[in-house]
Design an enzyme around this catalytic site. Sequence first.
Site, short mmCIF file in Angstrom:
data_model
loop_
_atom_site.label_atom_id
_atom_site.label_comp_id
_atom_site.label_asym_id
_atom_site.label_seq_id
_atom_site.Cartn_x
_atom_site.Cartn_y
_atom_site.Cartn_z
N GLU A 364 44.87 13.93 4.23
CA GLU A 364 45.83 15.03 3.96
C GLU A 364 46.03 15.25 2.46
OE1 GLU A 364 49.01 15.71 6.59
OE2 GLU A 364 47.92 14.96 8.31
C1 LIG Z 1 40.05 8.55 8.71
C2 LIG Z 1 40.02 9.96 8.24
C3 LIG Z 1 40.57 10.97 9.02
C4 LIG Z 1 40.52 12.30 8.58
N1 LIG Z 1 41.02 13.29 9.40
C5 LIG Z 1 40.85 14.58 9.04
C6 LIG Z 1 41.24 15.64 9.93
O1 LIG Z 1 41.79 15.41 11.02
N2 LIG Z 1 40.99 16.92 9.57
C7 LIG Z 1 40.40 17.24 8.39
O2 LIG Z 1 40.19 18.41 8.13
N3 LIG Z 1 40.01 16.25 7.52
C8 LIG Z 1 40.22 14.95 7.82
N4 LIG Z 1 39.83 13.94 6.97
C9 LIG Z 1 39.18 14.30 5.70
C10 LIG Z 1 40.06 14.05 4.49
O3 LIG Z 1 41.07 15.02 4.43
C11 LIG Z 1 39.14 14.05 3.25
O4 LIG Z 1 38.36 12.87 3.33
C12 LIG Z 1 39.94 14.09 1.97
O5 LIG Z 1 40.56 15.34 1.80
C13 LIG Z 1 39.06 13.80 0.74
O6 LIG Z 1 37.92 14.57 0.74
P1 LIG Z 1 36.48 13.87 0.49
O7 LIG Z 1 36.40 12.72 1.43
O8 LIG Z 1 35.45 14.90 0.57
O9 LIG Z 1 36.58 13.28 -0.97
P2 LIG Z 1 36.22 14.07 -2.31
O10 LIG Z 1 36.93 15.36 -2.34
O11 LIG Z 1 34.75 14.07 -2.48
O12 LIG Z 1 36.85 13.12 -3.39
C14 LIG Z 1 36.23 11.90 -3.82
C15 LIG Z 1 37.10 11.28 -4.90
O13 LIG Z 1 37.24 12.20 -6.01
C16 LIG Z 1 38.61 12.46 -6.25
N5 LIG Z 1 38.79 13.85 -6.66
C17 LIG Z 1 38.27 14.99 -6.08
N6 LIG Z 1 38.68 16.07 -6.74
C18 LIG Z 1 39.52 15.65 -7.74
C19 LIG Z 1 40.27 16.29 -8.75
N7 LIG Z 1 40.29 17.63 -8.88
N8 LIG Z 1 41.00 15.53 -9.60
C20 LIG Z 1 41.01 14.17 -9.49
N9 LIG Z 1 40.31 13.50 -8.55
C21 LIG Z 1 39.58 14.23 -7.68
C22 LIG Z 1 39.30 12.20 -4.90
O14 LIG Z 1 40.68 11.92 -5.08
C23 LIG Z 1 38.52 11.01 -4.38
O15 LIG Z 1 39.01 9.83 -4.95
C24 LIG Z 1 39.91 12.61 7.35
C25 LIG Z 1 39.39 11.58 6.56
C26 LIG Z 1 39.44 10.27 6.99
C27 LIG Z 1 38.87 9.18 6.13
#
Ligand SMILES: Cc1cc2nc3c(=O)[nH]c(=O)nc-3n(C[C@H](O)[C@H](O)[C@H](O)COP(=O)(O)OP(=O)(O)OC[C@H]3O[C@@H](n4cnc5c(N)ncnc54)[C@H](O)[C@@H]3O)c2cc1C
Length: 383
Positions: A364
């Site tokens: 989230e």
């Molecule tokens: C167990 C689990 C359940 C989930 N359930 C859902 C769900 O029901 N529905 C849904 O839609 N999604 C869901 N998600 C997805 C979740 O919302 C995303 O994993 C999350 O938003 C992060 O996106 P990403 O994994 O692509 O990481 P990325 O966006 O690739 O980020 C990787 C790292 O870079 C950092 N980062 C990225 N951009 C910036 C910035 N501008 N400034 C500083 N740091 C940054 C992030 O904080 C993180 O540490 C789920 C994820 C998990 C693990």
Amino acid sequence: MLFDTSFETEGQIEIRELARKFSKDRIAPIVEHDEVTETFRREIIRELGSLGLTGIPTSENHGGSGLGYQEYLAAIEEIAASSGAYAVSVAVSGLPQVILDTFGTEAQKSKYIPKLASGEWIGSFVLSEAGSGSDAASLRASAELKGDHYVLNGTKLWITQADEADVFIVMARTGGPGAKGVSSFILDRSMSGIKMGKREKKMGMCISHTMEIILEDVKVPVSNRIATEGDGMKIAFTALDSGRITIAATALGIARAAIETAIHHANIREQFGKPILDFQGVGFMLSDMLNEYQSAKLMTQRAAMLKDSGKPFSIAAAQAKVIATDMAMKVTTDAVQILGGSGYTREFPVERHMREAKMLQIVEGTNQIQRLVISRAMKEKGN
Ligand SMILES: Cc1cc2nc3c(=O)[nH]c(=O)nc-3n(C[C@H](O)[C@H](O)[C@H](O)COP(=O)(O)OP(=O)(O)OC[C@H]3O[C@@H](n4cnc5c(N)ncnc54)[C@H](O)[C@@H]3O)c2cc1C
């Protein structure tokens, strides 16, 4: 006394006790087994629903309990103290309810909300894709208007309880690039073309399944679009603002359970001829854990109070999410340390709490994204 909640209203205490009793009786006995076997029990959600705990803030005229987020967070905290995964399940099923309660037509509300609020149906929130997590507005799944329906195509990733869901709120692109090109749709499980992809092998919260969803030419009636074309990200972010309070509440429950186990262990474990609690190094650690938990709880209650009184709460919710989930990560790690070798084994729940806490810093909106939201609010006009 240490976890005193007597400052809450009678109604909040009543909900808290109802959720605590159910979670201790029904969830705690099965949680360790089900985490290992990755078993989600749908009947738990139905039973929570029959107690009125799956639609707490949803309006009464659509089958919810019509209560506030302060009651909601009390219930979620208690469920999370027994299982973070079931707390997340209730919280995620709450997102479609918030969305439809806020943006839905009367027909959409009456068709979907009562069954979600009663726990008969389970809901999923479908936003993330492989290429768009934090940068959610860059999503690529498409929704093409063809007469009286849209055709949805694309692949969504990391979707909580998609394999169990009856209703999906899906964000897909109807227009050009960026947030303005995204719209929201209600998909029924019975619609053809909704396929489950891989189920993620996770570090924790294994009772809750995290799925890839493949949308292949899914025909969705225009009447299932929520609000107008281009409102999709506004709808998603509105739901996530409220959702962050429930993620913070989940963190509180997990942290409290870990602190309780650590306090008990520090009382009964003796080394050098006395309980380890008597060593200042351990006692001060526990003291910090309790202080940080109580501080995070006040932050979370503040966000809930703002929401309940109809005031702006999104910054407060982002703050509560960061403070509570970072606290839970630290506190659960310290609890493992206080249990020593036992803490690292599955004989004790603290290693599970630690794995559960990690998820909350990511979902989230990661905690970095929350800090971005908070720091953006500091921008002075004209800069
Ligand atoms: C167990 C689990 C359940 C989930 N359930 C859902 C769900 O029901 N529905 C849904 O839609 N999604 C869901 N998600 C997805 C979740 O919302 C995303 O994993 C999350 O938003 C992060 O996106 P990403 O994994 O692509 O990481 P990325 O966006 O690739 O980020 C990787 C790292 O870079 C950092 N980062 C990225 N951009 C910036 C910035 N501008 N400034 C500083 N740091 C940054 C992030 O904080 C993180 O540490 C789920 C994820 C998990 C693990």
